[in-house]
Write an enzyme that holds these catalytic residues in place. Structure first.
Site, PDB file in Angstrom:
ATOM      1  N   SER A 203      -3.577  -0.536  -7.194  1.00  0.00           N
ATOM      2  CA  SER A 203      -4.516  -0.142  -5.900  1.00  0.00           C
ATOM      3  C   SER A 203      -4.419   1.919  -6.931  1.00  0.00           C
ATOM      4  O   SER A 203      -4.215   2.142  -7.246  1.00  0.00           O
ATOM      5  CB  SER A 203      -4.066   0.294  -4.776  1.00  0.00           C
ATOM      6  OG  SER A 203      -3.353   0.919  -4.890  1.00  0.00           O
ATOM      7  N   LYS A 204      -5.339   2.332  -6.032  1.00  0.00           N
ATOM      8  CA  LYS A 204      -5.959   3.895  -5.792  1.00  0.00           C
ATOM      9  C   LYS A 204      -4.428   4.490  -5.980  1.00  0.00           C
ATOM     10  O   LYS A 204      -4.735   5.233  -7.157  1.00  0.00           O
ATOM     11  CB  LYS A 204      -7.069   4.213  -5.119  1.00  0.00           C
ATOM     12  CG  LYS A 204      -8.398   3.223  -4.900  1.00  0.00           C
ATOM     13  CD  LYS A 204      -9.260   4.746  -4.576  1.00  0.00           C
ATOM     14  CE  LYS A 204     -11.176   4.104  -4.928  1.00  0.00           C
ATOM     15  NZ  LYS A 204     -11.393   2.766  -4.386  1.00  0.00           N
TER      16      LYS A 204
END
Ligand code: GLU
Length: 430
Positions: A203-204
């Site tokens: 994820s980010k």
């Protein structure tokens, strides 16, 4: 050969193309191209609020950038709401679904086991006991993902559905709709999600997660595609560097991995470096130039040929195209970034300045300005003065490039030209 194989990639244009989705697209493309099948595209834009045209454009551009092509025109779910509603009505008429206000729900009969053989995970079975009645049409009139997905996959004749593990829980629900309509059931294969270095879903938090970001960083499409494919499939033998075409020749869906893979940006960088080394000179120069331009480092006031030569000096030193600009800014501008520590060490002392003055003075009288003549001069001068060549090289490198490391100083000097080199060497002395 199975010329009946039809696969599809079905992005939702609610954001940029995630690396996991790019991998899904790559595997579907490989499945089709390795078996002479068809690779279709379907735009799942039923969420009118979150879907945006700019995301769709970017997704299609990124797919092309990765080297993927698709068969025929993509279909768009937003243009097919009437069809989904008609299909839902059909099930209502047959007593399989019912209305609840504006919504339409599918009645799930308890007491059954729904099982299928996942192409990647093997047998998966779910009790209908655990599946509640399924929304087909939401109260706002828009279709639910599981329902329109089945209507479209059946209509498009999709034979193999390869998608992420995040859809595993959807598949039994979709099977119910295949049964209700009497559609032939496709094969399903769910790919393990890509994990970040800490073992949680990528994820980010872990850094870049979209193809767009890696493109901007200066990764080459062939390297990114190659790397993503290795996160889900292992080539036979030792070789890891494989083009899409080479992979398509040996790829088999059966060989896809059921093990979750960690995304390792260092490995990707290594691979990108290998691809950079293999680029033909003209393409390498063009890509470097485009990267400099998109990074706002104006490459156009440097003659193209000189820029190409400078880029060659750094080819073995960079792992991404973006790394070139900061390492080589002194080729394009006089206000290049300066390593302050190196500056103090090599130019902040009387010896450093004296060595620089000596070297500059001698260079001014050099007949032919080439790296080999500059090097010979440097070595002679050092010997004459009882110095190590490094005592001349370090201050000079700082003065002309602002860096303590980089490509060979003499090659750099040749490329910068005498006038620039002498001007920069004199500056710390004033
Ligand atoms: N639009 C869905 C997604 O992006 C597609 C799922 C599927 O492949 O069925 O996750």
């Amino acid at each position: 050969m199975d010329d009946k194989l039809i696969v599809r990639f079905a992005p939702s244009p609610t954001g940029f193309l995630h690396l996991g989705s790019a991998r899904t697209a790559l595997f579907n493309w490989l499945a089709a191209r390795s078996r002479g099948g068809r690779f279709l595209l379907r735009i799942e834009d039923t969420d009118k609020v979150r879907s945006e045209e700019r995301f769709l454009d970017e997704i299609l551009e990124d797919l092309r950038w990765l080297g993927l092509d698709w068969d025929g025109e993509p279909i768009r779910q937003s243009a097919r709401f009437d069809l989904y509603r008609a299909k839902a009505e059909e099930l209502v008429a047959r007593g399989r679904a019912y209305r609840e206000g504006e919504a339409v729900l599918f009645r799930v009969e308890p007491g059954r086991t729904l099982a299928y053989d996942d192409l990647i995970h093997g047998r998966i079975a779910v009790e209908t006991e655990n599946i509640k009645d399924q929304v087909l049409i939401k109260s706002d009139g828009s279709p639910a993902y599981n329902f329109c997905c089945v209507v479209d996959d059946a209509e498009q004749g999709v034979t193999h559905i390869l998608r992420g593990d995040d859809h595993i829980s959807n598949t039994p629900k979709q099977i119910l709709f295949y049964e209700a309509f009497g559609f032939p059931q496709p094969h399903f294969g769910h790919m393990p999600l890509i994990l970040g270095p800490d073992g949680s879903k990528l994820s980010k938090r872990h850094g870049g997660v979209s193809v767009t970001e890696y493109k901007a960083e200066g990764f080459l499409p062939a390297a990114l595609a190659n790397y993503l494919i290795l996160l889900g499939w292992t080539p036979p033998g030792e070789r890891e560097i494989l083009s899409l075409q080479e992979t398509a020749e040996i790829f088999r869906i059966e060989d896809m991995s059921g093990v979750q893979a960690k995304f390792d940006v260092q490995k990707l960088k290594w691979m990108n470096g290998e691809y950079i080394l293999k680029l033909p000179a003209a393409e390498y120069a063009a890509r470097i130039t485009a990267q400099l331009r998109s990074d706002g480092l104006d490459p156009d006031h440097v003659p193209a040929e000189r820029l190409a030569q400078a880029a060659e000096l750094y080819r073995v030193r960079i792992k991404t195209l973006r790394e070139f600009g900061p390492l080589a800014d002194f080729f394009f501008r006089d206000d290049f970034a300066v390593d302050e520590e190196g500056q103090a060490k090599h130019l902040g002392t009387a010896e450093g300045k004296a060595a620089l003055a000596l070297f500059a003075d001698r260079l001014a009288g050099l007949d032919e300005w080439r790296h080999d003549t500059i090097e010979a001069l440097c070595r002679e001068l050092a010997q004459e003065k009882g110095l190590k060549p490094a005592a001349l090289i370090h201050p000079a490198r700082m003065a002309v490039s602002g860096k303590t490391k980089g490509a060979g100083l003499f090659e750099i000097m040749e490329l910068l030209g005498r006038e620039t080199v002498l001007r920069r060497m004199k500056e710390p002395l004033t």
